[in-house]
Motif scaffolding. Structure first.
Motif, PDB file in Angstrom:
ATOM      1  N   HIS A  10      34.195  45.627  43.414  1.00  0.00           N
ATOM      2  CA  HIS A  10      32.882  45.341  43.990  1.00  0.00           C
ATOM      3  C   HIS A  10      33.039  45.112  45.490  1.00  0.00           C
ATOM      4  O   HIS A  10      33.994  44.469  45.933  1.00  0.00           O
ATOM      5  N   GLN A  59      25.269  39.352  42.846  1.00  0.00           N
ATOM      6  CA  GLN A  59      25.525  38.365  41.806  1.00  0.00           C
ATOM      7  C   GLN A  59      27.011  38.016  41.735  1.00  0.00           C
ATOM      8  O   GLN A  59      27.870  38.894  41.841  1.00  0.00           O
ATOM      9  N   LYS A  61      29.890  35.278  39.499  1.00  0.00           N
ATOM     10  CA  LYS A  61      30.094  34.426  38.323  1.00  0.00           C
ATOM     11  C   LYS A  61      30.871  33.193  38.748  1.00  0.00           C
ATOM     12  O   LYS A  61      31.981  33.303  39.282  1.00  0.00           O
ATOM     13  N   GLN A  86      33.830  34.921  40.974  1.00  0.00           N
ATOM     14  CA  GLN A  86      34.183  36.332  40.889  1.00  0.00           C
ATOM     15  C   GLN A  86      32.903  37.155  40.973  1.00  0.00           C
ATOM     16  O   GLN A  86      31.822  36.665  40.646  1.00  0.00           O
ATOM     17  N   GLU A  88      30.088  39.992  40.192  1.00  0.00           N
ATOM     18  CA  GLU A  88      29.495  40.784  39.119  1.00  0.00           C
ATOM     19  C   GLU A  88      28.758  41.992  39.670  1.00  0.00           C
ATOM     20  O   GLU A  88      28.262  42.819  38.913  1.00  0.00           O
ATOM     21  N   SER A  89      28.675  42.075  41.002  1.00  0.00           N
ATOM     22  CA  SER A  89      28.045  43.211  41.670  1.00  0.00           C
ATOM     23  C   SER A  89      28.493  43.191  43.124  1.00  0.00           C
ATOM     24  O   SER A  89      29.204  42.275  43.553  1.00  0.00           O
TER      25      SER A  89
END
Length: 348
Positions: A10, A59, A61, A86, A88-89
């Motif tokens: 990402h 996003q 996490k 971490q 997510e996108s």
């Protein structure tokens, strides 16, 4: 400036145009440092808040609860801890706020150990004098990294005294197998030895002297609380809040809080309550101990009486801190008014 990218990564884009990629399983901070960026950081385990940043889109996490370090208002605005999240996108990050915390005078300072004293069989008090005071000082509740170059790698320790501007610092060091600084201090008299002291870190700070304060400390977790209380004791008497300190230890030979707390109590405003209570978890029976036995949460009704609306501060081993937070919230304490500082052992 763009750093190399591969599939399944990402992308992070800073508002100054810098881009880098985060691999699966990497935290945002790990990826930033791997890309060669000067990203502010301290503990790297989610305790100090130095690596916090503002996500403006995308996003992430969260790997841990950020609320002990970041206020609810800032969480709502997108602030996260880079060391504990971490992706997510793909995300966008505000670089203005981030790089504004990279102060040019935050270099480590050389210092000399001036005094060492065993306060229990497992805890040493060390006193250190900086070659020159830190330009910005520090606040009670903060910590720093101590290093003996070439001998002991950087380890995190809370300041155990308030900042007086004279460069004289105190730390409580627990001695345990694998604890590099404690073992080094125990091998011989280290007075006169040189070491390096890092910049102040952390956001475990006293909130409001207008409200009562309830402190729970386990072992060397007393250190940042001592620094906070010394700061408060130096304020005008009218600003001294109602305070209770609850200290946990194994048994009587590991009690050391009175030595440090009694001088503070003697400076407190007459008519303003300040007291301290001890709870021993492994005191043998029979013994001369007349106080509380067991764990904090077994005596919460007694320990919190009169402090139901207090700001609460928890400091010590993670298991102790997390259990106390759980039971306090269960008892009706406002989660947003509980501050926590978890002491993680630094081993080789």
């Amino acid at each position: 400036m763009t750093h190399s990218r591969s599939l399944s990564h990402h992308r992070v884009t800073l508002s100054d145009g810098t881009q880098f990629d985060v691999a699966p399983g990497q935290t945002l901070l790990q990826a930033a440092l791997s890309a060669g960026l000067e990203w502010p950081n301290g503990c790297r385990v989610g305790l100090c808040g130095s690596c916090r940043c503002k996500i403006t889109s995308g996003q992430v996490k969260a790997l841990t609860d950020f609320s002990d370090v970041i206020s609810q208002a800032d969480l709502t605005q997108g602030h996260v801890l880079a060391c504990r999240c971490q992706l997510e996108s793909a995300i966008d990050v505000s670089s203005d706020e981030l790089y504004g915390r990279l102060a040019p005078d935050d270099a480590d300072i050389d210092a000399t150990i001036t005094h060492i004293d065993w306060v229990t069989p497992l805890v040493q008090l060390i006193e250190v004098e900086l070659d020159h005071p830190h330009p910005h000082g520090y606040a009670g509740g903060q910590y720093t990294r101590l290093e003996v170059p070439g001998v002991v790698p950087p380890r995190c320790f809370s300041f155990a005294n308030a900042c007086r501007g004279d460069g004289r610092l105190r730390f409580l060091v627990r001695v345990f197998p694998g604890g590099r600084l404690g073992e080094w201090l125990s091998q011989e008299d280290r007075c006169g030895q040189r070491l390096r002291v890092g910049r102040p870190l952390g956001h475990f700070l006293f909130r409001d002297h207008h409200r009562p304060a309830l402190f729970f400390a386990g072992g060397t977790g007393l250190a940042p609380i001592l620094a906070m209380l010394e700061e408060l004791a130096s304020l005008p008497a009218a600003q001294h809040p109602q305070v209770r300190v609850v200290f946990a230890a194994r048994d009587q030979q590991h009690l050391f809080h009175r030595r440090f707390l009694e001088p503070i109590v003697n400076r407190w405003a007459i008519g303003t309550s300040i007291d301290f209570v001890s709870v021993l978890s492994r005191e043998p029976r029979p013994s001369s101990w007349k106080g509380l036995r067991g764990h904090f949460f077994e005596h919460l009704a007694l320990l919190t009486a009169g402090f139901e609306n207090a700001d609460t501060y928890l400091c010590g081993p993670p298991g102790l801190v997390d259990a106390m937070k759980f039971y306090l919230v269960k008892r009706g304490f406002d989660r947003t008014r509980i501050s926590a500082d978890r002491f993680l052992p630094s081993t080789s």
